[in-house]
Design a protein around this motif. Sequence first.
Motif, PDB file in Angstrom:
ATOM      1  N   PHE A 143       0.837  -1.202   0.000  1.00  0.00           N
ATOM      2  CA  PHE A 143       0.000   0.000   0.000  1.00  0.00           C
ATOM      3  C   PHE A 143       0.872   1.253   0.000  1.00  0.00           C
ATOM      4  CE2 PHE A 143      -2.480   3.409   1.741  1.00  0.00           C
ATOM      5  CZ  PHE A 143      -3.757   3.205   1.253  1.00  0.00           C
ATOM      6  N   VAL A 144       1.856   1.284   0.891  1.00  0.00           N
ATOM      7  CA  VAL A 144       2.719   2.462   0.999  1.00  0.00           C
ATOM      8  C   VAL A 144       3.514   2.675  -0.286  1.00  0.00           C
ATOM      9  CG1 VAL A 144       4.680   3.455   2.237  1.00  0.00           C
ATOM     10  CG2 VAL A 144       2.866   2.287   3.503  1.00  0.00           C
ATOM     11  N   LEU A 145       4.102   1.604  -0.818  1.00  0.00           N
ATOM     12  CA  LEU A 145       4.927   1.726  -2.020  1.00  0.00           C
ATOM     13  C   LEU A 145       4.094   2.092  -3.245  1.00  0.00           C
ATOM     14  CD1 LEU A 145       7.317  -1.321  -1.493  1.00  0.00           C
ATOM     15  CD2 LEU A 145       7.885   1.096  -1.285  1.00  0.00           C
ATOM     16  N   THR A 146       2.891   1.519  -3.349  1.00  0.00           N
ATOM     17  CA  THR A 146       2.028   1.842  -4.485  1.00  0.00           C
ATOM     18  C   THR A 146       1.554   3.285  -4.423  1.00  0.00           C
ATOM     19  OG1 THR A 146       1.272  -0.463  -4.523  1.00  0.00           O
ATOM     20  CG2 THR A 146      -0.007   1.121  -5.793  1.00  0.00           C
ATOM     21  N   ALA A 147       1.216   3.743  -3.217  1.00  0.00           N
ATOM     22  CA  ALA A 147       0.789   5.135  -3.066  1.00  0.00           C
ATOM     23  C   ALA A 147       1.907   6.094  -3.449  1.00  0.00           C
ATOM     24  CB  ALA A 147       0.343   5.389  -1.627  1.00  0.00           C
ATOM     25  N   ALA A 148       3.140   5.740  -3.092  1.00  0.00           N
ATOM     26  CA  ALA A 148       4.271   6.601  -3.428  1.00  0.00           C
ATOM     27  C   ALA A 148       4.615   6.533  -4.909  1.00  0.00           C
ATOM     28  CB  ALA A 148       5.489   6.205  -2.592  1.00  0.00           C
ATOM     29  N   GLY A 149       4.473   5.353  -5.509  1.00  0.00           N
ATOM     30  CA  GLY A 149       4.902   5.181  -6.893  1.00  0.00           C
ATOM     31  C   GLY A 149       3.854   5.515  -7.931  1.00  0.00           C
ATOM     32  N   ILE A 150       2.582   5.292  -7.618  1.00  0.00           N
ATOM     33  CA  ILE A 150       1.516   5.495  -8.607  1.00  0.00           C
ATOM     34  C   ILE A 150       0.532   6.566  -8.167  1.00  0.00           C
ATOM     35  CG2 ILE A 150      -0.340   4.378  -9.897  1.00  0.00           C
ATOM     36  CD1 ILE A 150       1.128   1.756  -9.650  1.00  0.00           C
ATOM     37  N   GLY A 151       0.189   6.581  -6.890  1.00  0.00           N
ATOM     38  CA  GLY A 151      -0.756   7.583  -6.408  1.00  0.00           C
ATOM     39  C   GLY A 151      -1.712   6.989  -5.394  1.00  0.00           C
ATOM     40  N   LEU A 152      -2.184   7.831  -4.483  1.00  0.00           N
ATOM     41  CA  LEU A 152      -3.056   7.354  -3.418  1.00  0.00           C
ATOM     42  C   LEU A 152      -4.404   6.890  -3.952  1.00  0.00           C
ATOM     43  CD1 LEU A 152      -3.497   6.917  -0.404  1.00  0.00           C
ATOM     44  CD2 LEU A 152      -4.287   9.293  -0.245  1.00  0.00           C
ATOM     45  N   GLY A 153      -4.958   7.615  -4.924  1.00  0.00           N
ATOM     46  CA  GLY A 153      -6.257   7.226  -5.466  1.00  0.00           C
ATOM     47  C   GLY A 153      -6.229   5.844  -6.085  1.00  0.00           C
ATOM     48  N   PHE A 154      -5.206   5.573  -6.882  1.00  0.00           N
ATOM     49  CA  PHE A 154      -5.061   4.255  -7.497  1.00  0.00           C
ATOM     50  C   PHE A 154      -4.880   3.187  -6.426  1.00  0.00           C
ATOM     51  CE2 PHE A 154      -2.696   0.775  -9.374  1.00  0.00           C
ATOM     52  CZ  PHE A 154      -3.286   0.607 -10.618  1.00  0.00           C
ATOM     53  N   THR A 155      -4.122   3.506  -5.383  1.00  0.00           N
ATOM     54  CA  THR A 155      -3.844   2.536  -4.325  1.00  0.00           C
ATOM     55  C   THR A 155      -5.103   2.184  -3.548  1.00  0.00           C
ATOM     56  OG1 THR A 155      -1.633   3.490  -4.132  1.00  0.00           O
ATOM     57  CG2 THR A 155      -2.357   2.049  -2.358  1.00  0.00           C
ATOM     58  N   VAL A 156      -5.909   3.188  -3.234  1.00  0.00           N
ATOM     59  CA  VAL A 156      -7.166   2.928  -2.528  1.00  0.00           C
ATOM     60  C   VAL A 156      -8.090   2.073  -3.398  1.00  0.00           C
ATOM     61  CG1 VAL A 156      -9.249   3.999  -1.590  1.00  0.00           C
ATOM     62  CG2 VAL A 156      -7.005   4.993  -1.104  1.00  0.00           C
ATOM     63  N   ALA A 157      -8.154   2.395  -4.684  1.00  0.00           N
ATOM     64  CA  ALA A 157      -8.981   1.602  -5.597  1.00  0.00           C
ATOM     65  C   ALA A 157      -8.471   0.165  -5.681  1.00  0.00           C
ATOM     66  CB  ALA A 157      -8.987   2.241  -6.983  1.00  0.00           C
ATOM     67  N   TYR A 193       4.583 -10.147 -15.525  1.00  0.00           N
ATOM     68  CA  TYR A 193       4.558  -9.688 -14.135  1.00  0.00           C
ATOM     69  C   TYR A 193       5.694 -10.351 -13.362  1.00  0.00           C
ATOM     70  CZ  TYR A 193       2.438  -8.363  -9.639  1.00  0.00           C
ATOM     71  OH  TYR A 193       2.176  -7.833  -8.400  1.00  0.00           O
ATOM     72  N   LEU A 194       6.535  -9.546 -12.696  1.00  0.00           N
ATOM     73  CA  LEU A 194       7.675 -10.077 -11.948  1.00  0.00           C
ATOM     74  C   LEU A 194       7.283 -10.331 -10.496  1.00  0.00           C
ATOM     75  CD1 LEU A 194      10.382  -7.687 -13.411  1.00  0.00           C
ATOM     76  CD2 LEU A 194       9.953 -10.069 -14.039  1.00  0.00           C
ATOM     77  N   ASN A 195       7.000  -9.304  -9.761  1.00  0.00           N
ATOM     78  CA  ASN A 195       6.411  -9.400  -8.430  1.00  0.00           C
ATOM     79  C   ASN A 195       5.776  -8.061  -8.104  1.00  0.00           C
ATOM     80  OD1 ASN A 195       8.329  -7.605  -7.114  1.00  0.00           O
ATOM     81  ND2 ASN A 195       9.779  -9.301  -7.161  1.00  0.00           N
ATOM     82  N   GLY A 196       5.089  -7.991  -6.972  1.00  0.00           N
ATOM     83  CA  GLY A 196       4.329  -6.794  -6.662  1.00  0.00           C
ATOM     84  C   GLY A 196       5.171  -5.541  -6.557  1.00  0.00           C
ATOM     85  N   TYR A 197       6.384  -5.670  -6.022  1.00  0.00           N
ATOM     86  CA  TYR A 197       7.228  -4.497  -5.846  1.00  0.00           C
ATOM     87  C   TYR A 197       7.791  -4.018  -7.182  1.00  0.00           C
ATOM     88  CZ  TYR A 197       6.884  -6.132  -1.057  1.00  0.00           C
ATOM     89  OH  TYR A 197       6.392  -6.548   0.151  1.00  0.00           O
TER      90      TYR A 197
END
Length: 245
Positions: A35-49, A170-174
């Motif tokens: 959650f933290v890494l996705t919010a930082a890398g893509i955006g909070l809105g996308f992460t919440v969705a 797809y490699l892994n989530g990170y």
Amino acid sequence: CGVIPLIAAMLVAGVPLAPVMAFWIASPIMDPEMFVLTAAGIGLGFTVAKTIATVAMGLMAGFVVIAMERRGWFADVLKNAPSCGACRPKFDASAPITVAWKFWNDRQRREDFYAEMRNTGWFLGKWLTFAFFMESLMVAYVPTQLIVQAVGEGSAFAVPLAALVGIPSYLNGYAAIPLVAGLLDMGMSPGAAMTFITSGAVSSIPAAIAVYALVKKSVFALYALLGLTGSILAGYVYEFSLSLV
């Protein structure tokens, strides 16, 4: 793949397939670190969705399995299931529990903490470095027009195509976070990005091999079908929700 041993232990211990399948589908897609890494890398809105999609996909998988089990499906799910007489250790809920919050006062705990920090740092560092390298190559050599035509907002097949592309790539989530961020910058539709990042976590080749080695073919087929169907629905719903804003 990291949840496979836990899944195996749960199934052998007699946990019903429905909650196991819900956990199995949801756990690779989102966790607090992700959650933290996705919010930082893509955006909070996308992460919440993505978090909402994760919960919805897990619930959908669990309820589908419940409906199928009521019709007599999946009486036996594991391949060569071992006996497990010691899978349920006794636990006394009334026994006192001591939690050592100040772990730094204990030498062994400090060593364990530093060892885990090094292992986690190495794991994240190597995959994120590789992902950023792949992103730079993609930005430099993959024509933007090709991305837009295949999985851009104007493509009618962007979402299902993203689900299929997520299986081999797809490699892994990170590692997927900077990759998806780069694809979005190049014109990938948000719905396709949501489908790619959710379907890849569930149905990537390493994850699929691990699942196939553990359960029978019917359970594996249902797992793959639920993962792909849920990710495609998540992509379309996310795309539709953005159109309403």
